[in-house]
Design a protein around this motif. Structure first.
Motif: not given
Length: 205
Positions: A110-130
Motif C-alpha cells: 500500500t502507498g500514498g501514490t500509484a508512482r510506487h507500484s513498482l515496489v512489487l517488482e523491484h523490491a518484493m519479488r526479488p526478496l521472495f525469489a531469493y
C-alpha cells in the motif's frame, strides 16, 4: 490448509491490514483455509532484540512458527522510501533462510501514490525469489485513490485465485487430464537383438 497473512502496517486502523484481510477473504472463497494474521507492529521490539541476542521472544517465535508451517502466505507492506518497510524486511531477516522454500506467496503493498507500484517488482519479488518462495504472478498494489475505485477488486480476485490454485495443487486454467491407455507392447532389448541376428545355420564361417 493454513493461510498466514503477514501485515507490516503501523497505524490503527491500517490500510495495509485491510488489504491483507481482503486478499485472505478472496482466497477463502476459493479454497477452505484457516487464516492467521501476524501483525509485525506488535513484534517490533522482539524483532530488534532477536538481532542483538540471537533468540526470538515468545510472540516472535510463535509468529515464525506460523509462517514456517503455513500452506500459503499473503505478505503486505506499506511503502517507505520507494521500498518495503524496515520492519517488514527485518522480520524476514530473522526467519530461517529455508523456511519459505517452495511456499506459495502473494505479495502486496500500500502507498500514498500509484508512482510506487513498482515496489512489487523491484523490491518484493526479488526478496521472495531469493528466499526461494513461489511468488504468484499477480501482485496487488493499492494507492490511496484505489480504494473504492475500479480495478482493485479485479486484481485482488485474480491474485487470490492464483494463490488458492497453488495452495491446493491445482491449475487455475488447465482441465483435468484423463489417463492415457497403453496400446503397445514393450519388447526387451535382448529379444529385439536376437530377432535381428541371423540364424546360426545360415551364418558364413
Amino acid at each position: 490448509m493454513k493461510l498466514v497473512v503477514v501485515s507490516a502496517g503501523l497505524s490503527v486502523p491500517s490500510s495495509t491490514r485491510l488489504l491483507g484481510d481482503r486478499l485472505a477473504a478472496a482466497v477463502g472463497r476459493r479454497a477452505p483455509a484457516e487464516v492467521q494474521v501476524v501483525e509485525l507492529r506488535d513484534l517490533a521490539v522482539e524483532i530488534a532484540h532477536n538481532f542483538t541476542s540471537g533468540f526470538p521472544g515468545r510472540n516472535l517465535s510463535a509468529a515464525l512458527d506460523a509462517v514456517t508451517g503455513a500452506d500459503g502466505l499473503i505478505v503486505v507492506t506499506p511503502v517507505f522510501s520507494a521500498s518495503y518497510s524496515g520492519l517488514f524486511k527485518s522480520f524476514f531477516d530473522v526467519l530461517d533462510k529455508d523456511a519459505l522454500a517452495g511456499k506459495p506467496v502473494l505479495i502486496a503493498a500500500t502507498g500514498g501514490t500509484a508512482r510506487h507500484s513498482l515496489v512489487l517488482e523491484h523490491a518484493m519479488r526479488p526478496l521472495f525469489a531469493y528466499l526461494r518462495a513461489v511468488v504468484v504472478p499477480t501482485g496487488v498494489y493499492a494507492a490511496s485513490e484505489d480504494w473504492g475505485a475500479e480495478g482493485l477488486d479485479d486484481r485482488i480476485e485474480r491474485a487470490a485465485g492464483e494463490l488458492a490454485a497453488l495452495m491446493t495443487g491445482l491449475s487455475a486454467s488447465r482441465p483435468v487430464s484423463r489417463p492415457v491407455k497403453d496400446d503397445f507392447t514393450v519388447v526387451p532389448f535382448a529379444d529385439q537383438l536376437a530377432a535381428l541376428s541371423p540364424p546360426e545355420a545360415g551364418r558364413l564361417r
